[in-house]
Design a protein around this motif. Structure first.
Motif, PDB file in Angstrom:
ATOM      1  N   THR A 206       6.060   6.396  -5.473  1.00 23.04           N
ATOM      2  CA  THR A 206       6.635   5.369  -6.462  1.00 23.04           C
ATOM      3  C   THR A 206       7.821   4.737  -5.853  1.00 23.04           C
ATOM      4  O   THR A 206       8.362   5.056  -4.912  1.00 23.04           O
ATOM      5  CB  THR A 206       6.904   5.763  -7.759  1.00 23.04           C
ATOM      6  OG1 THR A 206       8.170   6.719  -7.579  1.00 23.04           O
ATOM      7  CG2 THR A 206       5.655   7.024  -8.226  1.00 23.04           C
ATOM      8  N   HIS A 207       8.475   3.613  -6.579  1.00 21.84           N
ATOM      9  CA  HIS A 207       9.594   3.031  -6.239  1.00 21.84           C
ATOM     10  C   HIS A 207      10.656   3.851  -6.293  1.00 21.84           C
ATOM     11  O   HIS A 207      12.017   3.611  -5.705  1.00 21.84           O
ATOM     12  CB  HIS A 207       9.733   1.701  -7.055  1.00 21.84           C
ATOM     13  CG  HIS A 207       9.938   1.780  -8.507  1.00 21.84           C
ATOM     14  ND1 HIS A 207       8.768   1.863  -9.183  1.00 21.84           N
ATOM     15  CD2 HIS A 207      10.973   2.044  -9.228  1.00 21.84           C
ATOM     16  CE1 HIS A 207       9.166   1.990 -10.286  1.00 21.84           C
ATOM     17  NE2 HIS A 207      10.287   2.238 -10.514  1.00 21.84           N
ATOM     18  N   TYR A 232       1.897  -9.435   1.720  1.00 24.14           N
ATOM     19  CA  TYR A 232       1.460  -8.373   1.338  1.00 24.14           C
ATOM     20  C   TYR A 232      -0.176  -8.076   0.896  1.00 24.14           C
ATOM     21  O   TYR A 232      -0.934  -7.340   1.082  1.00 24.14           O
ATOM     22  CB  TYR A 232       2.038  -7.518   0.582  1.00 24.14           C
ATOM     23  CG  TYR A 232       3.343  -6.623   1.190  1.00 24.14           C
ATOM     24  CD1 TYR A 232       2.969  -5.467   1.850  1.00 24.14           C
ATOM     25  CD2 TYR A 232       4.715  -7.188   0.967  1.00 24.14           C
ATOM     26  CE1 TYR A 232       3.944  -4.822   2.678  1.00 24.14           C
ATOM     27  CE2 TYR A 232       5.546  -6.257   1.678  1.00 24.14           C
ATOM     28  CZ  TYR A 232       5.493  -5.163   2.398  1.00 24.14           C
ATOM     29  OH  TYR A 232       6.299  -4.441   3.071  1.00 24.14           O
ATOM     30  N   GLU A 235      -3.084  -7.243   3.156  1.00 20.60           N
ATOM     31  CA  GLU A 235      -2.920  -5.686   3.336  1.00 20.60           C
ATOM     32  C   GLU A 235      -3.860  -4.998   2.381  1.00 20.60           C
ATOM     33  O   GLU A 235      -4.406  -4.086   2.570  1.00 20.60           O
ATOM     34  CB  GLU A 235      -1.746  -5.332   3.518  1.00 20.60           C
ATOM     35  CG  GLU A 235      -1.116  -5.218   4.912  1.00 20.60           C
ATOM     36  CD  GLU A 235      -0.788  -6.777   5.367  1.00 20.60           C
ATOM     37  OE1 GLU A 235      -0.400  -7.486   4.335  1.00 20.60           O
ATOM     38  OE2 GLU A 235      -0.802  -7.162   6.611  1.00 20.60           O
ATOM     39  N   GLN A 239      -7.342  -2.763   2.529  1.00 21.95           N
ATOM     40  CA  GLN A 239      -7.361  -1.347   1.835  1.00 21.95           C
ATOM     41  C   GLN A 239      -8.814  -1.405   1.302  1.00 21.95           C
ATOM     42  O   GLN A 239      -9.481  -0.261   1.243  1.00 21.95           O
ATOM     43  CB  GLN A 239      -6.388  -1.014   1.051  1.00 21.95           C
ATOM     44  CG  GLN A 239      -5.141  -0.886   1.880  1.00 21.95           C
ATOM     45  CD  GLN A 239      -3.828  -0.341   0.841  1.00 21.95           C
ATOM     46  OE1 GLN A 239      -4.250  -0.812  -0.359  1.00 21.95           O
ATOM     47  NE2 GLN A 239      -2.728   0.206   1.353  1.00 21.95           N
TER      48      GLN A 239
ATOM     49  N   THR B   2       6.320 -10.976   9.085  1.00 15.17           N
ATOM     50  CA  THR B   2       5.511  -9.868   8.605  1.00 15.17           C
ATOM     51  C   THR B   2       5.406  -8.477   9.562  1.00 15.17           C
ATOM     52  O   THR B   2       4.964  -7.603   9.060  1.00 15.17           O
ATOM     53  CB  THR B   2       3.829 -10.173   8.309  1.00 15.17           C
ATOM     54  OG1 THR B   2       3.601 -11.161   9.440  1.00 15.17           O
ATOM     55  CG2 THR B   2       3.978 -11.323   7.237  1.00 15.17           C
ATOM     56  N   ASN B   5       7.195  -5.458   8.069  1.00 16.73           N
ATOM     57  CA  ASN B   5       6.536  -5.200   6.907  1.00 16.73           C
ATOM     58  C   ASN B   5       5.644  -4.046   7.344  1.00 16.73           C
ATOM     59  O   ASN B   5       5.102  -4.061   8.464  1.00 16.73           O
ATOM     60  CB  ASN B   5       6.038  -6.111   6.100  1.00 16.73           C
ATOM     61  CG  ASN B   5       6.925  -7.128   5.518  1.00 16.73           C
ATOM     62  OD1 ASN B   5       8.272  -6.839   5.186  1.00 16.73           O
ATOM     63  ND2 ASN B   5       6.533  -8.331   5.226  1.00 16.73           N
ATOM     64  N   LYS B   6       5.320  -3.178   6.349  1.00 19.15           N
ATOM     65  CA  LYS B   6       4.365  -1.871   6.882  1.00 19.15           C
ATOM     66  C   LYS B   6       2.919  -2.344   6.629  1.00 19.15           C
ATOM     67  O   LYS B   6       2.718  -3.436   6.230  1.00 19.15           O
ATOM     68  CB  LYS B   6       4.516  -0.998   5.552  1.00 19.15           C
ATOM     69  CG  LYS B   6       5.718   0.010   5.654  1.00 19.15           C
ATOM     70  CD  LYS B   6       5.554   0.822   4.570  1.00 19.15           C
ATOM     71  CE  LYS B   6       7.046   1.754   4.524  1.00 19.15           C
ATOM     72  NZ  LYS B   6       7.246   2.830   3.441  1.00 19.15           N
ATOM     73  N   TRP B   8      -1.392  -2.053   6.451  1.00 21.56           N
ATOM     74  CA  TRP B   8      -2.245  -1.721   5.405  1.00 21.56           C
ATOM     75  C   TRP B   8      -2.558  -0.241   5.064  1.00 21.56           C
ATOM     76  O   TRP B   8      -2.897   0.333   4.146  1.00 21.56           O
ATOM     77  CB  TRP B   8      -3.556  -2.565   5.378  1.00 21.56           C
ATOM     78  CG  TRP B   8      -4.584  -2.310   6.757  1.00 21.56           C
ATOM     79  CD1 TRP B   8      -4.402  -2.626   7.936  1.00 21.56           C
ATOM     80  CD2 TRP B   8      -5.471  -1.239   6.777  1.00 21.56           C
ATOM     81  NE1 TRP B   8      -5.442  -2.351   8.585  1.00 21.56           N
ATOM     82  CE2 TRP B   8      -6.149  -1.305   7.837  1.00 21.56           C
ATOM     83  CE3 TRP B   8      -6.103  -0.446   5.726  1.00 21.56           C
ATOM     84  CZ2 TRP B   8      -7.095  -0.275   8.428  1.00 21.56           C
ATOM     85  CZ3 TRP B   8      -7.095   0.478   5.925  1.00 21.56           C
ATOM     86  CH2 TRP B   8      -7.850   0.351   7.385  1.00 21.56           C
ATOM     87  N   ILE B  11       0.868   1.201   3.226  1.00 22.02           N
ATOM     88  CA  ILE B  11       1.287   1.133   1.870  1.00 22.02           C
ATOM     89  C   ILE B  11       0.525   1.591   0.888  1.00 22.02           C
ATOM     90  O   ILE B  11      -0.816   1.913   1.242  1.00 22.02           O
ATOM     91  CB  ILE B  11       1.522  -0.501   1.597  1.00 22.02           C
ATOM     92  CG1 ILE B  11       0.071  -0.915   1.897  1.00 22.02           C
ATOM     93  CG2 ILE B  11       2.587  -1.066   2.256  1.00 22.02           C
ATOM     94  CD1 ILE B  11       0.167  -2.544   1.831  1.00 22.02           C
ATOM     95  N   SER B  18       6.994  -0.201  -4.021  1.00 26.51           N
ATOM     96  CA  SER B  18       7.782   0.722  -3.650  1.00 26.51           C
ATOM     97  C   SER B  18       9.078   0.863  -3.311  1.00 26.51           C
ATOM     98  O   SER B  18       9.830   1.593  -2.935  1.00 26.51           O
ATOM     99  CB  SER B  18       7.121   0.790  -2.164  1.00 26.51           C
ATOM    100  OG  SER B  18       7.344  -0.381  -1.464  1.00 26.51           O
ATOM    101  N   LYS B  19       9.712  -0.309  -3.983  1.00 26.10           N
ATOM    102  CA  LYS B  19      11.215  -0.244  -4.157  1.00 26.10           C
ATOM    103  C   LYS B  19      11.645  -1.001  -5.270  1.00 26.10           C
ATOM    104  O   LYS B  19      10.829  -1.568  -6.073  1.00 26.10           O
ATOM    105  CB  LYS B  19      11.601  -1.501  -2.993  1.00 26.10           C
ATOM    106  CG  LYS B  19      11.519  -0.953  -1.467  1.00 26.10           C
ATOM    107  CD  LYS B  19      11.937  -2.159  -0.662  1.00 26.10           C
ATOM    108  CE  LYS B  19      11.543  -1.694   0.870  1.00 26.10           C
ATOM    109  NZ  LYS B  19      11.893  -2.856   1.734  1.00 26.10           N
TER     110      LYS B  19
ATOM    111  N   TYR C  63       5.981  -7.713  -5.355  1.00 27.67           N
ATOM    112  CA  TYR C  63       5.714  -6.560  -4.438  1.00 27.67           C
ATOM    113  C   TYR C  63       6.585  -6.784  -2.938  1.00 27.67           C
ATOM    114  O   TYR C  63       6.710  -7.936  -2.502  1.00 27.67           O
ATOM    115  CB  TYR C  63       4.303  -6.506  -3.996  1.00 27.67           C
ATOM    116  CG  TYR C  63       4.137  -5.211  -3.082  1.00 27.67           C
ATOM    117  CD1 TYR C  63       3.792  -3.807  -3.752  1.00 27.67           C
ATOM    118  CD2 TYR C  63       3.978  -5.135  -1.677  1.00 27.67           C
ATOM    119  CE1 TYR C  63       3.507  -2.807  -3.200  1.00 27.67           C
ATOM    120  CE2 TYR C  63       4.091  -4.129  -0.977  1.00 27.67           C
ATOM    121  CZ  TYR C  63       3.728  -2.866  -1.778  1.00 27.67           C
ATOM    122  OH  TYR C  63       3.371  -1.659  -0.988  1.00 27.67           O
ATOM    123  N   PRO C  64       7.144  -5.895  -2.561  1.00 22.50           N
ATOM    124  CA  PRO C  64       7.205  -4.578  -2.995  1.00 22.50           C
ATOM    125  C   PRO C  64       8.357  -4.062  -4.001  1.00 22.50           C
ATOM    126  O   PRO C  64       8.519  -2.732  -4.505  1.00 22.50           O
ATOM    127  CB  PRO C  64       7.663  -3.696  -1.626  1.00 22.50           C
ATOM    128  CG  PRO C  64       8.606  -4.590  -0.938  1.00 22.50           C
ATOM    129  CD  PRO C  64       7.979  -5.961  -1.255  1.00 22.50           C
TER     130      PRO C  64
END
Lengths: 410, 92, 321
Positions: A206-207, A232, A235, A239, B2, B5-6, B8, B11, B18-19, C63-64
């Protein structure tokens, strides 16, 4: 490991078999809206609730759109969620189907496959779920009520697998299966409950930097369904594709382990082969049509004709490799589509098969038959002509008409 | 950009954030900066309540308010609402 | 609403940790952001928030980054109330089955005017009819601001938006604002209220009351948007005060359908001479600029008339006339 457990034969219509399987799978939340020919599912489930036979929160939503939203939210909260729909209802859910798969919630949904408006038609074809084939849901189609029962139970195992985490829709042909009584072998409630188990929830970071179960929990605040932009979004879509590819193996494993306790297997879980090993001509179909087709193949085999059948059980993820292998010796193939892709040069299954077999060497002849739209009956005699057409193609070594409409008044 | 950044595989699925946005500073958006006249300020906390950006905090240990310029977007609500006119907005 | 019922001080509110965190990307002077910050300060314990697509959803979850220190779910534009149904049902059954802690968890659904008055209305009506235990919080900035200031059925009469521009033949939005809170009362809800962030104690108290209701509660919060209203960001909170002082947006609550004015509006009912003309509120807002042209005098008068008419109707509902 449990093996060949005790079962009981019950007469159930497809919809009833689905509701019974959902009940036995100990679902926590059912959010649904009535629509023909799915209605029996929600009615039957309501009876379980009314009689205290299930520990389930049943939400009678005001639309299918809200039914799917509530299912997603319930699943995001950690519950096992189930719903059912068809036709216009599934179309209304369209937006939310992508949200469900994008949010990676393992919702299971039964679809009593039915035609789409207009003109309005309540009868069976595959237009509704085929229109949702790119929504990121796993799609499985049952051949009979027994398989509908078994597939719903399996669907929870597949959807909730931590390598998958994708929603699953199980299609059963409207009326042909949904409303027709069949003998169905069923497990005891306890057996299914134990087999499916309590939903296991994988951890995510989590954040707040904590590893916590992937659900809405005040102890571990988590933000689900955010906005992800150019940096993002891509990505996350990749997934989902990975999860689909993982599902290919998981579906096969579940089919195998379920086979061990039930004595029933549906091919390898992805495709169901019938006399394909030495077949020269073969038909590919989805759903209940396969039952009739098998009888025809039996007749043809008796006549010494090397005919075979491939039933696609799992349409998403599409089992291209398995299909290629299964058809490696077949010289002429007819693909049956109970839906159309208007202006798309054939039906959706035809597209997929041509795509899958492009790399075959030698490449077989492939033709398409659109049939049964809006519940149009297709007789065994008509179905048999498909094989004779394939024989002609082999004789002539050419295709006269790649796309045919079977049972249409020309 | 990009590439920083992480990818695929790294994440968490489904876009679980995540932040915390606390690490996203919006302070450089502003054209005007709030200036507080400590003598005029009665610590009524009106500005703390109304600030849309959580950029004004009550610090119990100091018994005083504190502006966090790393979030302040310079909207001027604090100055407009201050009952003692203790805050003025200054062009940066 | 009386302030006597209020138990907290500004200091206590300030001391309470934020659940809506700084670093969100709302525009400067965004009152919906203030509203969300205050609403989250009013929570009484573990809370799950679900939000409709819209400005506040977007600015708080890029995001993020997330601005939510409480569990939060977004699915779509029209789904805030349907999401709340699913969350509440899931909590109820999982608690019953002993899969989660027995502690009570509040559920708040948040949406803007588009996600409430318009596209989310069906889901809201359905969820309320079913009686789920949740608070629906509407932050009303009176247009689709996230997509670039288009009119909604919450946009007031006469306002210029990008889909109801003030042109030479049509002077802004012709239709009147939908009386949404009244419509929610018609659902036989136990608690419905309107609030304005300038009266923040009143707002926070109403949030708390809404959460305390066992069943659905609806709170309509007025939330000025300087970007969409073409107004000075510094005056955003002031407009939320003027809207109350001119009776453009009276604040009240209805418990089991019994309307009761909240103090600031009650005061105006007792001292009508203190009620300000609507022009005090409209002037300075770019969306109403055309109404001050001489040729649009009738429009300005009409806004005053409709405001007076609705105020009178409200007084009647409160048994004050």
């Amino acid at each position: 490991m449990m093996k060949n457990l005790k079962q009981k034969m019950v007469a159930l219509a497809g919809d009833q078999a689905v509701a019974f399987a959902a009940k036995q799978s100990d679902v926590d939340v059912v959010a649904a809206y009535p629509i023909t020919p799915q209605t029996i599912i929600v009615e039957q489930f309501s009876e379980y609730v009314a009689n205290g036979e299930v520990e389930t929160e049943f939400i009678c939503t005001e639309s299918e759109h809200s039914a799917m939203a509530a299912s997603i939210a319930a699943s995001a909260t950690g519950a096992r969620a189930f719903t059912a729909s068809a036709s216009a209802g599934l179309a209304l859910m369209h937006e939310m189907l992508f949200v469900a798969s994008g949010c990676r919630v393992p919702v299971v949904m039964a679809i009593a496959n039915r035609a789409l408006s207009a003109p309005l038609n309540i009868h069976g074809d595959h237009s509704d779920s085929m229109a949702q084939r790119d929504s990121g849901w796993i799609q499985m189609y049952a051949e009979n009520s027994q398989e509908a029962y078994d597939s719903i139970i399996q669907a929870f195992k597949i959807a909730e697998n931590s390598n998958v985490l994708l929603p699953v829709m199980v299609g059963l042909d409207g009326f042909t299966l949904s409303h027709t009584l069949e003998n169905v072998e069923t497990f005891s409630d306890e057996t299914v409950k134990e087999y499916v188990g309590i939903r296991k929830i994988a951890n995510v970071l989590t954040h707040e930097g904590k590893l916590a179960p992937f659900r809405l929990d005040p102890k571990n605040p988590m933000t689900m369904g955010p906005i992800a932009l150019q940096n993002y979004y891509f990505e996350f879509k990749r997934q989902q594709e990975e999860a689909m590819s993982n599902a290919l193996m998981v579906i096969q494993n579940v089919n195998k382990e379920y086979g061990e306790i039930s004595g029933r297997k549906y091919g390898n879980g992805l495709i169901d082969e019938y006399y394909l090993k030495d077949a020269e001509i073969a038909v590919i179909c989805i759903g209940s049509t396969a039952g009739t087709m098998k009888t025809i193949v039996d007749q043809l085999r008796n006549e010494g004709i090397k005919a075979g059948l491939l039933r696609i059980r799992t349409f998403r993820p599409f089992p291209s490799e398995d299909i290629r292998t299964a058809l490696s010796n077949v010289k002429a193939i007819a693909v049956m589509d109970k839906s159309m892709s208007f202006g798309g040069n054939g039906g959706p299954t035809f597209h997929e098969i041509r795509n899958a077999l492009y790399d075959s060497n030698p490449r077989p002849f492939i033709v398409n038959y659109i049939y049964g739209l809006g519940g149009r009956d297709t007789s065994p005699t008509q179905l048999r002509t498909i094989y004779s057409d394939l024989q002609q193609i082999l004789t002539k070594q050419t295709i006269d008409q790649p796309i045919k409409y079977l049972g249409l008044r020309d | 950009m990009t590439s920083k950044n992480k990818n695929w595989k790294e994440i968490a699925p489904a876009g679980v954030c995540s932040k915390s946005s606390k690490s996203f500073l919006t302070g450089d958006w502003k054209t005007y900066t709030p200036i507080r006249d400590v003598k005029k300020c009665v610590r009524c906390l009106t500005c703390v309540i109304f600030c849309p950006d959580g950029a004004i905090n009550w610090v119990p240990d100091k018994k005083d308010i504190e502006f966090d310029m790393s979030y302040c977007k310079g909207c001027g609500i604090c100055a407009n609402e201050c009952p003692t006119k203790a805050i003025t907005m200054k062009l940066e | 609403m009386t302030t006597q019922e209020w138990k907290f001080t500004a200091k206590e509110i300030a001391n309470k940790p934020d659940l809506f965190l700084p670093g969100h990307r709302a525009c400067a002077g965004c009152v919906p952001a203030t509203v969300l910050k205050l609403v989250m300060k009013a929570t009484r314990g573990p809370t799950i928030v679900t939000e409709a697509t819209g400005c506040m959803e977007v600015v708080s979850s890029i995001y993020p980054y997330t601005s939510w220190a409480t569990p939060w779910l977004h699915t779509a534009f029209e789904t805030a109330a349907a999401n709340a149904s699913g969350i509440e049902a899931a909590l109820k059954i999982m608690k019953k089955k002993g899969r989660i802690s027995q502690e009570h968890v509040d559920v708040i659904a948040i949406a803007g005017d588009g996600g409430t008055f318009d596209i989310g209305f069906q889901a809201l009506s359905g969820a309320v009819e079913r009686g789920h235990d949740f608070l629906f919080l509407l932050y009303d900035n009176e247009a689709y601001m996230n997509t670039g200031i288009q009119r909604s059925s919450g946009t007031p009469h006469g306002a210029a938006t990008t889909t109801s521009p003030a042109g030479s033949s049509v002077p802004g939005k012709l239709e009147y604002k939908k009386p949404l809170a009244d419509i929610m009362i018609a659902h036989n809800m136990e608690y419905v209220a309107t609030a304005s962030p300038y009266y923040w104690r009143d707002l926070i108290t109403k949030v708390r009351k809404g959460l305390e209701v066992e069943g659905p509660a609806f709170l309509h919060v007025f939330a000025p948007c300087p970007r969409g209203w073409r107004s000075n960001p510094a005056k955003s909170i002031e407009y939320s005060k003027l809207a109350v002082e001119t009776c453009v947006f009276p604040i009240w609550e209805a418990v089991n359908g019994n309307y009761k004015l909240s103090s600031p509006s009650k005061l105006l009912s007792l001292a009508p001479q203190k009620k300000k003309p609507v022009s005090d509120y409209l002037k300075g807002q770019g969306r109403f600029r055309h109404m001050f042209k001489p040729e649009n005098k009738a429009l300005l008068d009409e806004v005053q008339n409709i405001t007076d008419k609705r105020w009178k109707q409200l007084l009647k509902k409160c048994n004050l006339s």
